[in-house]
Design a protein around this motif. Structure first.
Motif, PDB file in Angstrom:
ATOM      1  N   ILE A   1      15.721  10.733  27.948  1.00  0.00           N
ATOM      2  CA  ILE A   1      14.646   9.771  28.207  1.00  0.00           C
ATOM      3  C   ILE A   1      14.232   9.083  26.909  1.00  0.00           C
ATOM      4  O   ILE A   1      14.010   7.866  26.878  1.00  0.00           O
ATOM      5  CB  ILE A   1      13.442  10.479  28.872  1.00  0.00           C
ATOM      6  N   TYR A   2      14.152   9.844  25.825  1.00  0.00           N
ATOM      7  CA  TYR A   2      13.819   9.296  24.509  1.00  0.00           C
ATOM      8  C   TYR A   2      14.830   8.231  24.099  1.00  0.00           C
ATOM      9  O   TYR A   2      14.452   7.129  23.678  1.00  0.00           O
ATOM     10  CB  TYR A   2      13.775  10.421  23.473  1.00  0.00           C
ATOM     11  N   ASN A   3      16.114   8.540  24.228  1.00  0.00           N
ATOM     12  CA  ASN A   3      17.150   7.569  23.841  1.00  0.00           C
ATOM     13  C   ASN A   3      17.066   6.297  24.677  1.00  0.00           C
ATOM     14  O   ASN A   3      17.222   5.192  24.153  1.00  0.00           O
ATOM     15  CB  ASN A   3      18.544   8.186  23.957  1.00  0.00           C
ATOM     16  N   GLN A   4      16.806   6.427  25.968  1.00  0.00           N
ATOM     17  CA  GLN A   4      16.672   5.249  26.818  1.00  0.00           C
ATOM     18  C   GLN A   4      15.450   4.430  26.423  1.00  0.00           C
ATOM     19  O   GLN A   4      15.504   3.198  26.384  1.00  0.00           O
ATOM     20  CB  GLN A   4      16.560   5.673  28.285  1.00  0.00           C
ATOM     21  N   ARG A   5      14.357   5.118  26.118  1.00  0.00           N
ATOM     22  CA  ARG A   5      13.114   4.437  25.737  1.00  0.00           C
ATOM     23  C   ARG A   5      13.289   3.682  24.427  1.00  0.00           C
ATOM     24  O   ARG A   5      12.880   2.517  24.309  1.00  0.00           O
ATOM     25  CB  ARG A   5      11.981   5.466  25.612  1.00  0.00           C
ATOM     26  N   ILE A   6      13.946   4.284  23.451  1.00  0.00           N
ATOM     27  CA  ILE A   6      14.168   3.648  22.149  1.00  0.00           C
ATOM     28  C   ILE A   6      15.091   2.438  22.299  1.00  0.00           C
ATOM     29  O   ILE A   6      14.874   1.396  21.688  1.00  0.00           O
ATOM     30  CB  ILE A   6      14.754   4.669  21.141  1.00  0.00           C
ATOM     31  N   SER A   7      16.139   2.577  23.127  1.00  0.00           N
ATOM     32  CA  SER A   7      17.076   1.460  23.302  1.00  0.00           C
ATOM     33  C   SER A   7      16.399   0.260  23.970  1.00  0.00           C
ATOM     34  O   SER A   7      16.804  -0.881  23.755  1.00  0.00           O
ATOM     35  CB  SER A   7      18.300   1.894  24.106  1.00  0.00           C
ATOM     36  N   ARG A   8      15.356   0.497  24.778  1.00  0.00           N
ATOM     37  CA  ARG A   8      14.608  -0.603  25.402  1.00  0.00           C
ATOM     38  C   ARG A   8      13.518  -1.127  24.473  1.00  0.00           C
ATOM     39  O   ARG A   8      12.878  -2.134  24.779  1.00  0.00           O
ATOM     40  CB  ARG A   8      13.972  -0.126  26.709  1.00  0.00           C
ATOM     41  N   GLY A   9      13.262  -0.437  23.362  1.00  0.00           N
ATOM     42  CA  GLY A   9      12.249  -0.860  22.404  1.00  0.00           C
ATOM     43  C   GLY A   9      10.829  -0.534  22.838  1.00  0.00           C
ATOM     44  O   GLY A   9       9.882  -1.146  22.345  1.00  0.00           O
ATOM     45  N   GLU A  10      10.680   0.427  23.718  1.00  0.00           N
ATOM     46  CA  GLU A  10       9.351   0.811  24.200  1.00  0.00           C
ATOM     47  C   GLU A  10       8.731   1.847  23.284  1.00  0.00           C
ATOM     48  O   GLU A  10       9.426   2.630  22.646  1.00  0.00           O
ATOM     49  CB  GLU A  10       9.443   1.382  25.614  1.00  0.00           C
TER      50      GLU A  10
ATOM     51  N   ASP B   1       7.755  11.937  26.901  1.00  0.00           N
ATOM     52  CA  ASP B   1       9.145  12.164  27.312  1.00  0.00           C
ATOM     53  C   ASP B   1       9.294  13.533  27.971  1.00  0.00           C
ATOM     54  O   ASP B   1       9.979  13.679  28.987  1.00  0.00           O
ATOM     55  CB  ASP B   1      10.088  12.067  26.110  1.00  0.00           C
ATOM     56  N   TRP B   2       8.657  14.558  27.401  1.00  0.00           N
ATOM     57  CA  TRP B   2       8.740  15.923  27.923  1.00  0.00           C
ATOM     58  C   TRP B   2       8.153  15.997  29.338  1.00  0.00           C
ATOM     59  O   TRP B   2       8.771  16.547  30.241  1.00  0.00           O
ATOM     60  CB  TRP B   2       7.997  16.879  26.988  1.00  0.00           C
ATOM     61  N   HIS B   3       6.957  15.423  29.509  1.00  0.00           N
ATOM     62  CA  HIS B   3       6.308  15.476  30.820  1.00  0.00           C
ATOM     63  C   HIS B   3       7.098  14.703  31.875  1.00  0.00           C
ATOM     64  O   HIS B   3       7.206  15.135  33.028  1.00  0.00           O
ATOM     65  CB  HIS B   3       4.871  14.949  30.740  1.00  0.00           C
ATOM     66  N   LYS B   4       7.669  13.577  31.470  1.00  0.00           N
ATOM     67  CA  LYS B   4       8.489  12.803  32.402  1.00  0.00           C
ATOM     68  C   LYS B   4       9.742  13.593  32.783  1.00  0.00           C
ATOM     69  O   LYS B   4      10.168  13.585  33.944  1.00  0.00           O
ATOM     70  CB  LYS B   4       8.867  11.461  31.793  1.00  0.00           C
ATOM     71  N   ALA B   5      10.342  14.294  31.827  1.00  0.00           N
ATOM     72  CA  ALA B   5      11.528  15.111  32.094  1.00  0.00           C
ATOM     73  C   ALA B   5      11.208  16.226  33.080  1.00  0.00           C
ATOM     74  O   ALA B   5      11.972  16.472  34.019  1.00  0.00           O
ATOM     75  CB  ALA B   5      12.073  15.686  30.791  1.00  0.00           C
TER      76      ALA B   5
END
Length: 87
Positions: free
Chosen positions: A57-66, A73-77
């Motif tokens: 989730i972290y990698n996806q968030r960083i790639s979108r620039g969010e 990220d932990w809670h979403k996982a």
């Protein structure tokens, strides 16, 4: 799972707790015995599973620039993994 032995008509059968059936009876005359399978409780996700999903989730968030935090990220996982297991 813990294995138990169940004796039926002189023969021993090995079963697991999850595979056992539960009998319920009513103490009135003329009622039938109903059997139902015991519910199988799915285990919660392990810390390793949550950690790997949070990193994804972290990698996806960083790639979108969010913007976000590790805690988000932990809670979403945890939420996603629990949702997948219940389905």
């Amino acid at each position: 799972m813990k294995k138990t032995e169940v004796k039926t008509s002189g023969k021993a059968k090995k079963t697991t707790k999850a595979a056992k059936t539960v009998k319920s009876t009513v103490a009135t005359k003329g009622t039938a015995v109903r059997t139902r399978k015991a519910k199988v409780v799915k285990p919660e996700p392990t810390i390793e599973e949550i950690s790997m999903k949070a990193y994804e989730i972290y990698n996806q968030r960083i790639s979108r620039g969010e913007k976000g935090t590790q805690t988000d990220d932990w809670h979403k996982a945890v939420e996603l993994l629990n949702k997948v297991e219940r389905s």
